[in-house]
Design a protein around this motif. Sequence first.
Motif: not given
Lengths: 276, 276, 276
Positions: A135, A139, A167, A171, A176, A178-179, A181-183, A185-186
């Motif tokens: 964390d 990116h 999706k 992207l 795009t 991702l952070s 956290a976004e990565a 989440d996906l």
Amino acid sequence: MAFKHLTIKDDGHIVRCTIANPPRHTFVSQSISEMHSLLNDLETNDQIRVLVLTGASDEYFIRHYEVTELVDVAEANIDSKKAPPTGPAEKLHGFNELCLRLENAPFMVVAALNGSAAGGGCEISLSCDFRLMKDGDFHYGLPETNVGILPGGGGTQRYARMLGTAKALDLIIHGTVLSPAEALDLGLIHRLYPATSFDQDVDAFVENLASRAPVALRSAKQSIRRGVDLPIDQALLHEQQAFDQTMVTEDAAKSMRAYLTASVQLGDMDFDFKGE
Amino acid sequence: MAFKHLTIKDDGHIVRCTIANPPRHTFVSQSISEMHSLLNDLETNDQIRVLVLTGASDEYFIRHYEVTELVDVAEANIDSKKAPPTGPAEKLHGFNELCLRLENAPFMVVAALNGSAAGGGCEISLSCDFRLMKDGDFHYGLPETNVGILPGGGGTQRYARMLGTAKALDLIIHGTVLSPAEALDLGLIHRLYPATSFDQDVDAFVENLASRAPVALRSAKQSIRRGVDLPIDQALLHEQQAFDQTMVTEDAAKSMRAYLTASVQLGDMDFDFKGE
Amino acid sequence: MAFKHLTIKDDGHIVRCTIANPPRHTFVSQSISEMHSLLNDLETNDQIRVLVLTGASDEYFIRHYEVTELVDVAEANIDSKKAPPTGPAEKLHGFNELCLRLENAPFMVVAALNGSAAGGGCEISLSCDFRLMKDGDFHYGLPETNVGILPGGGGTQRYARMLGTAKALDLIIHGTVLSPAEALDLGLIHRLYPATSFDQDVDAFVENLASRAPVALRSAKQSIRRGVDLPIDQALLHEQQAFDQTMVTEDAAKSMRAYLTASVQLGDMDFDFKGE
């Protein structure tokens, strides 16, 4: 082997490979050939249970593929008025061959994402079995269309398979990144660990993997990898082969017998697997 | 071209197509043939970067395919005691051909869902690259099994590929229609915009798309569309072709060189792409 | 038919099959052959609209496949120094054949998960069209690699198709079992019902299914099942067949005509479907 970009630490069951290319932290053509050399050795060593890939810098796993190499090719193409190809390529390039080797390796391959990974760096990790990310202000993603190209090392294919076309298009078309956290989440990365405990968390994850039944893990991976490209009835025939591969091992016979004797839940087994 | 159901606005890179059929707001056989005529023109115009489809009414994008046409066929089938087909159809019907053309068009196709879209209206949008929906008391989905038929314009296939078979079965077998928020949550639509800013939000989305590298976008789309139907190794050969198509463009050469010079993050590029 | 492990209740459109094997609550080879016998009957009975599978005990749907059978085979393999197979199996085993029959049955198949389901029990349910689970201290999943084997009854394939390879690898390689809430969150189960109302909730779900247009449901299921294994253009030809199968039914003609007359939303239809 003496490598320029790779540092190898071999603990018997676990091999750690640290990828370096300061100060740009990019992946270059020599990185590809060194990784192939490494795999030549590892694939024939049946002691290996887990290969861990990580980056040497504080900021990057792999920043991306070296753009200098790409732009030289593009400029030469334009100077020579090279025509666009009219059909699919005839041969996979070395980067794609490398990713397929990681994907089909007879051991687990873990990307320990110690920092950002974009473009080719992201694509390498997408061909690993597990992606564990630190964390932080990092990116992850495929920004290639921002500079007029596209993810050409498997990114369009592995994104589409992992995320679905809707999706993946979003992207990739928008380039795009991702952070972490976004990565997570996906579902692009499997675990997100705090920076303070990242190294220990990766070690614990990897040591646990290495303690599990090697033939079962290898065969399960093989079954999943092969099966997704086949119609269900053919896929099941490959799964049966994978299952039968485990059914001739001492590990299976002894641990199943232990389970029956102990009468515990299947999830609570603790067994010393030998890999045979 | 003079159309009964379509109004076309061509801004050079962006073509907007508004679909109308008051007062029922359904899609009819003539809508199909008009859309094919439109695509005949657009596919050969290499200036086009984005095609936007939207509906003319306040309530509907496309309400659904015109049931009057379908029920006439069904009643005639019954009168003539027509037997059910015993094998797959031999030829795609015009609606499916239309959806495949949208899916494979050499430009981005955006559904601006200005209202509800069910059945055939939903299916048209599922074959677009992007679905942007207006928030409000609208519905989205495939209710066909409620009237004894099924989504026959690609709905069973595109739902299964986007949502997986478990969720696709659930929604189609129950004939469920979704709220805009539910459709967003499932990833069926890409963006949900407030009603008050929908038109501006769509314009901003579309203008951004049109400003991005055209060859990269077209080739990335092509790579994803073709690749998902192929085994991974063959898919990668198609991706390599797509990548090589970008590598003969001035857009790629110049923007990569600009990136190297500016030393910015790949995601922060701002470049005037020419489409060549 | 007189079964040892199955109790059948036939209500005309709905058949309920309760699976028992006290005190271990496992699935055994005789369970497989009894299920095949049951399907021999049901597949030729065009009155059947829904088959419901459930478990007889308070704790388990099906605990898992009987490990005693497996360990005997594994130990015999080792005693005879049997070599691992070098290619895919030539023939599907009876368990896989059973799962394919459930998946392709000409009626809806519902797993009423009245308790835990692991390994083969989970795999049976994965081949059903719907999975409804009772909330409580139950588990669901594929723990096989904990005892040196792998999910050999379709688990690696159906997980990979439902969850994608990244998540499927994670769960299978780690032998993870999930809580009912986790299984719901991943979309592995369709509905999670409170223990207090589970039986009534299942009945309501099943009766609703049985009230819906039978040909449309069967054809939609067939279209989805066949189509996901085909390239999109071929899949659409199968979907057209499925659609045309509904277009020769009185149910379609009459309910579409009723919809046009009533001018209601497609989702609000209430129609007495005859299955013809």
